[in-house]
Structures are given as C-alpha cells and as structure tokens.
Write an enzyme that holds these catalytic residues in place. Structure first.
Site, short mmCIF file in Angstrom:
data_model
loop_
_atom_site.label_atom_id
_atom_site.label_comp_id
_atom_site.label_asym_id
_atom_site.label_seq_id
_atom_site.Cartn_x
_atom_site.Cartn_y
_atom_site.Cartn_z
NE ARG A 41 -10.29 -3.15 -2.38
CZ ARG A 41 -9.62 -2.42 -1.50
NH1 ARG A 41 -8.29 -2.51 -1.45
NH2 ARG A 41 -10.21 -1.60 -0.69
CG PHE A 74 -1.96 1.06 1.17
CD1 PHE A 74 -2.96 1.01 0.23
CD2 PHE A 74 -1.92 2.12 2.05
CE1 PHE A 74 -3.93 2.02 0.15
CE2 PHE A 74 -2.88 3.13 1.99
CZ PHE A 74 -3.88 3.07 1.03
CE1 TYR A 92 -9.31 1.77 6.84
CE2 TYR A 92 -8.35 2.77 8.81
CZ TYR A 92 -8.28 2.46 7.47
OH TYR A 92 -7.17 2.84 6.75
CE LYS A 93 -7.75 -1.42 4.69
NZ LYS A 93 -8.44 -0.78 3.56
CG ASP A 138 0.20 -3.01 6.43
OD1 ASP A 138 -0.89 -3.40 6.90
OD2 ASP A 138 0.33 -1.92 5.85
#
Lengths: 397, 397
Positions: free
Chosen positions: B356, B113, B209-210, B184
């Site tokens: 996605r 990311f 938050y995912k 990560d």
C-alpha cells in the site's frame, strides 16, 4: 529516603507562585520539554511509521503501566495506559456487570466525581433491562453493600473534601456479599502508596495529569486483577486490544490480561510527557512521601484554623481518612479562591463552597505552606476577597 | 491554487526517504515541534491550571473541530475532537441504534477497518436483545440496505485496496429505507474534499494522524448532523460533554450539539500538534489537491504496471472509485515491502498480500513517484526481495 528538596528542583514552578493545585494539574517536570521534543523530532520526525517498532511505541501502554503499578500496589503486567479516566470507568463497569450477570445494581456515593456517575448512568441506559446506579452518602457505603449489588464503584479520595474511603474494608465487604469492586484512584495514585493487590481489588482506574504530572489530558490507566485477566470483557473492544492487531481479523479476539483494555492508537506524545515524570516517580520513597504530605497538611490546617475562624475544615482530621489535599468551606469560597490566585496561591474552588489545596512534597515544602497560610490569613482578616471582580465566575475555575 | 512545492518545504522529510505512508502516519510539519514546546513550557509550565481558561484549552476540541469541518464539508460547530476513532465509532453507533429503536441490525462490509467491526460487535454484545452486526462484501453494500437496517457503518475508503464507496448513493438509499448512516473518514479526511452536509450524512468519524499529520495517537473527531444535535445520546457520557461540567451536578445533562460527544479531559499536547498541521491545511485548495493526487497515482500505476508484471493492481482504475492510495497485490507482499523500506521507499504491507502506498501532494511530487517506481522496478526485476531477513515478520509492519 527521598530528598524532596532535590525533587523540587526537578520541577518548573513559576517565580512567586505557591502551587497548591498539583492535585488538579501537576506542574511541569524540567525534563519533560526535552523528552517530548525528542519524541516529536527524533522519533516521529525521523523514524516516521517505523517508530512503532524502532522507538517501541507499540508497547508503551504496557511498559508505562508497569511503572504506575509500583505506585498503586499492582502486580506487574496488569496495568495498561490509554484513553481517559471516564472511558476506563466504562470499561471496568461493563466488565463487572457481565461477570456478575444475576445482579443489576451499581453502588456508588454522592461524593464520587460526577463523570464516574454519568458514565454509569450512560451504561445503565445502554444496557436497559433494569440496570441501575444507586448512590448513597459517602459514610453509608459500607452498610449499603448487600446481596443485590453487582459492583461497587468508589473513588477512594473525595475530590471535594479529601475524605479517604477504607479500601480494604469496602472491598472485603463487597466480596463477602458477592459484589465486585472498582476503585477510582484519581486522587490516590501518586498521593500515597495504594495497595490494590493486598486489598484484593478487582478493577482500578485512574488519571495521570494530577499527582503524576503527565500534563493536560495525559492518558488514564486501568488495572485488572490477575484472576480476572482472562474473563474481563473489554466492552470497548478496539483493535489495539486484539490478540493480533496486525492480523486484521474480522472477528474480535481479546489480548491477554489488561492489554485487552487497550482501544485505539495510543497518544504517544502524552505518553512521552508521562514518562519524563515517571523518571522522577521511579525513585520516590512512598512512605517518606506520605509522612511529609501529612506533616504539610497538618501545618496548613493548624495555621488556617488559628488565623481564619470563618473557614471550616471539610477534610477529616484523622490521618488515615485523608488523601493529600485539605479543603475548607466558606459561602464565599469562589471569591476567596480568586483572591488567593491573585496573590499567587493557586488552589481550586469546587462548587458549592469548597476551597481545595493539594500538598505534594515533590514540589511543596514547609516554607511554601507557611507563606500560603500568611497570605490566606491576610485575605480573610482584611476581607480582601470582597471585590466584585473576584465574584464574577469564569467558565472554568 | 496551492503551491505544493511550498507545502513540501513545510514538512520534515528524512534525507533520501520517499515517504508513501502519510496515509498511515503523516510526516512532521516543521512548525510542530515549536508549537508543542510552547504548549508544554509557556502554557502548561507557566500558566499551570489557569491555562484551561487563559490558553483556551477548554474550548480547543470545538475550535479545532471547526478547522476540520471545512475539509469534510461539515457545518461549523458540528465537529468535535477527542478520544480515538474507535471510541467515536462506538458513540455514533450507540446514538444511531437508540434513535432507530425498532431495528436491530448494523450493516457494514468486510472491507471495513476491523476495529470498527470489533467496536460494533462489542456494542451488540452489551446491548443484547438480538442486536447484530451484518457484514457483506464491499460491492454488495448498496443492495444489502433494506428496511431491517438500523444504521450503516461504512468506511468510505478501504484501508487495503483504496476503493472508495459512493457516499451520496449509499446515504440516499439508507435514508429511503429508514436507516441512519455513519461514515468513517479515516482515509478520506485530508485525502480529498468530503461533502458530509451535501450528502446528508447523519454521523461521521475520523482520525487525524494520517492525512492530517497530527502525530502518533492524535485525537479523533466526530460529526453529528445539525438535525440530530439535540437527540443524539452520547452513550459515553463523560463530564466534558455535560452542559455545565464545572457545576459538578450528580445527574448527566448533555451539552448542545456535537459538544455532548466530548468525554474526558482533552489531550492538549496532541491537539497542539494537530493545530500546527492545520495551519498548513487551512490554506490548501482541496480541488487542486485532488487533481494532483490523482495525477501522482496514475503516474505510479502506469510506471509499476509497465515495469512489474507480477504486481497486480488492487485499487480501482476509475478516479471516482479511489481514495488517495494505490495498492498492489503480490503473494510475497511482505518481503517486497521490507525490500522497499530498505531502499528508502516507505509504504506499508497489509495482510494477506497488499502493498500500500499513499500519494499526498503536500509532500510527495512527481519526481518522488518516478524514483519510487525505479526502485520498485529494480527490486522486482532482480528479485531483491527474496532474502530471508525480509521474510521474518516483525510484530508491526
């Protein structure tokens, strides 16, 4: 002219409590619960990922920053919200050191909040190469500014004594000597009108959970003077500060101005709570606020000094040298504060001997101050603090 | 065995929406609004400053960290919550570089990311002295580990393709060559059982938050392996990571273990939202979760490949090489995703051409997948994406 009786009605204050600790954690505005609930259910719950656009979550750090800007005398578009105050101190320091590359000394004072000093220590250790943090007594700051100083890092109002530094004078002297300035407004923003632009400040940082009533862990802010907006480097260069975060470029390219100081995903629930409080702040007359706050402080000082000769005033008497708190010293300060809390007068103790009380006209009035004085006088005159249960220290005070 | 029909009932999902984007922002658990409201009114509102003790706010970052620990195979007491993922990446990197002082190279891959790469770039620039970030193609990571590498910084699951790295193999090879490892877990924590301790990982970071449904801007976490707990230096050395934060010492002295990675005041409202979600997670069987997630993915891949020949699978077919998302490529991916969203199938587009979709058994079942396939097939077979309004790009997708 702000009607402070009307603002007081906008806060939830527990029955029978006199809350002189809004300078530590501001009280809950009555509108906050509904605002947060709306963000949780109508935005997160119903809009889900689309809320980043539809509910304008993505722009919130800048839009909320503009509402803080008025209170601190900053130019619109140059204040951004996010992270914690310590993180923002680090970003400001790293920027200043890079902008003043021939110098290696950060100047601060022993009255600064320790976290600022810790963050500076940490940065110096990361940088190596002789970078150091120099701390002097608060009263020696002005004289300690010379041509070796890269940046001054000063908290305007001392968290213990409430002593207020002269922002204009220190900033001017720093600039005369080629130093940059960082002002920590933790105990200034919302305490009185700050004048960052007029004082020609370079960077400023602050928190919102004290005077600005954003709730526990509310987001911090950072100000970058317009003249530095294109040169300040955000050492913590996260994707939200990228010029095009959703391009997902492999290389970092900073956004324009203060927005480059954004790091990660903004804390939307905490920002919603802050917005509810700013609805109150937006209509506060800062001149009236200051005048009323000083009157409340003077009333408290006069009352305590008349009734409690063993409490020693730690806050300067001159109005221009004060923030919005009054502190007294006593060797048994911890136990005295516990006794006050037991009687519903909430302030806090700060090691080693400080009894600290904040006077915030939004929800504290003269009758509260009179009652607080009466209770403290009773505690001191009858040694009600002298009980073992008030002397056992909890982890947090 | 987790009853996923029962977990689905614990989430608020808008009527008619098939939400395949829990890997971007997890949906709202039904219990969250009440939990947050209680924190706002009964804790902040009624307890005010005393809630730091009475409501145990101060310990929350460690207590919540322990609940995350189970999901990522970490030892209890070695995960702490706070800040954002980018900040935690910075802390882990700075610690590793200092612990491996004779080496100057951070190894990462181009599938990482971008914010991780930006944070590493920023740290290298702050450090100077030849520190560099080296990025290779994802498939070349293992071979690129040699005796020059100070630390590997790898995101286990690629945010675009869903390709999963081999944590055990990369960590073992890094250690053979004297490098430290940072993982990560942004797209791993809550996606499947992670085994940090078993893999002998040094540091790990992630967001909540995912998959962990903590809401927009929920706090990040950091894991510090027990063997490094007393040597890792928190470059961002804030007061909450001090051994005695309320002593207000002028010098920094780190707390024990992962707790030293705390920086500023924790975001209590966001942590409350996370706790409500963890009440669900605490009873999820991770083996059952993984098995069901893979079945949903396989169903989606088979359905799309049968009906939409112009969509090209970007996610590896081998189960062990996948996270919990499936991605397809198409040159008009942006417009196709807009058409999907207009029909109630929410995923996201990632530049330049990735569609996605996340498959999270807690709230997505086989009938949702069947409906999503049907809608996407209709969009592709009838070119319903080919409309000007689907091609105009918003700031955020």
């Amino acid at each position: 002219m702000t009607d402070f009786a009307a603002t007081k009605a906008q806060f939830h204050l527990p029955e029978g409590m006199i809350y002189l600790d809004g300078n530590s954690l501001g009280p809950l505005p009555r509108a906050t619960a509904a605002r947060v609930a709306q963000t949780v259910t109508a935005e997160w719950g119903d809009m889900l990922i689309t809320a980043w656009n539809k509910a304008q979550w993505m722009d919130k750090p800048m839009r909320v920053g503009d509402r803080i800007a008025r209170l601190i005398g900053a130019e619109a578009g140059h204040v951004v919200m996010g992270d914690t105050l310590s993180i923002k101190v680090y970003q400001a320091l790293a920027s200043c050191l890079e902008m003043n590359p021939t110098r290696k000394v950060i100047l601060s004072d022993t009255g600064n909040f320790p976290s600022d000093l810790y963050m500076a220590e940490g940065l110096c250790r990361t940088l190596g190469n002789g970078y150091t943090l120099k701390t002097v007594a608060p009263e020696d700051v002005l004289d300690a500014i010379d041509d070796t100083i890269a940046v001054t890092m000063i908290t305007e109002v001392d968290y213990r004594t409430g002593r207020r530094h002269d922002m204009a004078a220190i900033t001017a002297r720093a600039h005369q000597h080629g130093a940059l300035t960082i002002w920590d407004l933790a105990h200034s923003a919302g305490a009185f009108q700050v004048e960052l632009a007029k004082c020609n400040v370079d960077f400023a940082v602050g928190c919102t959970y004290k005077y600005l009533n954003s709730g526990p862990g509310g987001p911090a802010f950072i100000y970058v003077a317009p003249r530095h907006a294109e040169v300040a480097r955000p050492a913590l260069s996260g994707w939200q500060g990228h010029a095009a975060p959703f391009a997902f470029d492999l290389d970092y390219r900073p956004a324009t101005g203060a927005e480059r100081m954004r790091v990660g995903t903004p804390p939307i629930l905490q920002l919603a709570a802050l917005e509810a409080s700013l609805d109150i702040w937006d209509s506060v007359d800062m001149g009236a606020l200051r005048k009323t706050a000083l009157a409340l402080q003077d009333q408290f000082i006069a009352g305590i000094e008349a009734a409690c000769p063993t409490l020693t005033l730690a806050t300067p008497r001159a109005h221009q040298e004060r923030g919005s708190q009054v502190s007294f010293r006593h060797p048994e300060g911890y136990a005295i504060m516990q006794a006050m809390i037991a009687r519903g007068v909430i302030g806090d103790f700060r090691a080693p001997d400080i009894i600290r009380c904040g006077f915030i006209p939004l929800f504290i009035d003269a009758s509260d101050v009179a009652k607080a004085v009466e209770i403290i006088a009773d505690i001191m005159q009858n040694n009600l603090w002298d009980r073992p249960e008030y002397k056992t220290r909890a982890k947090v005070t």
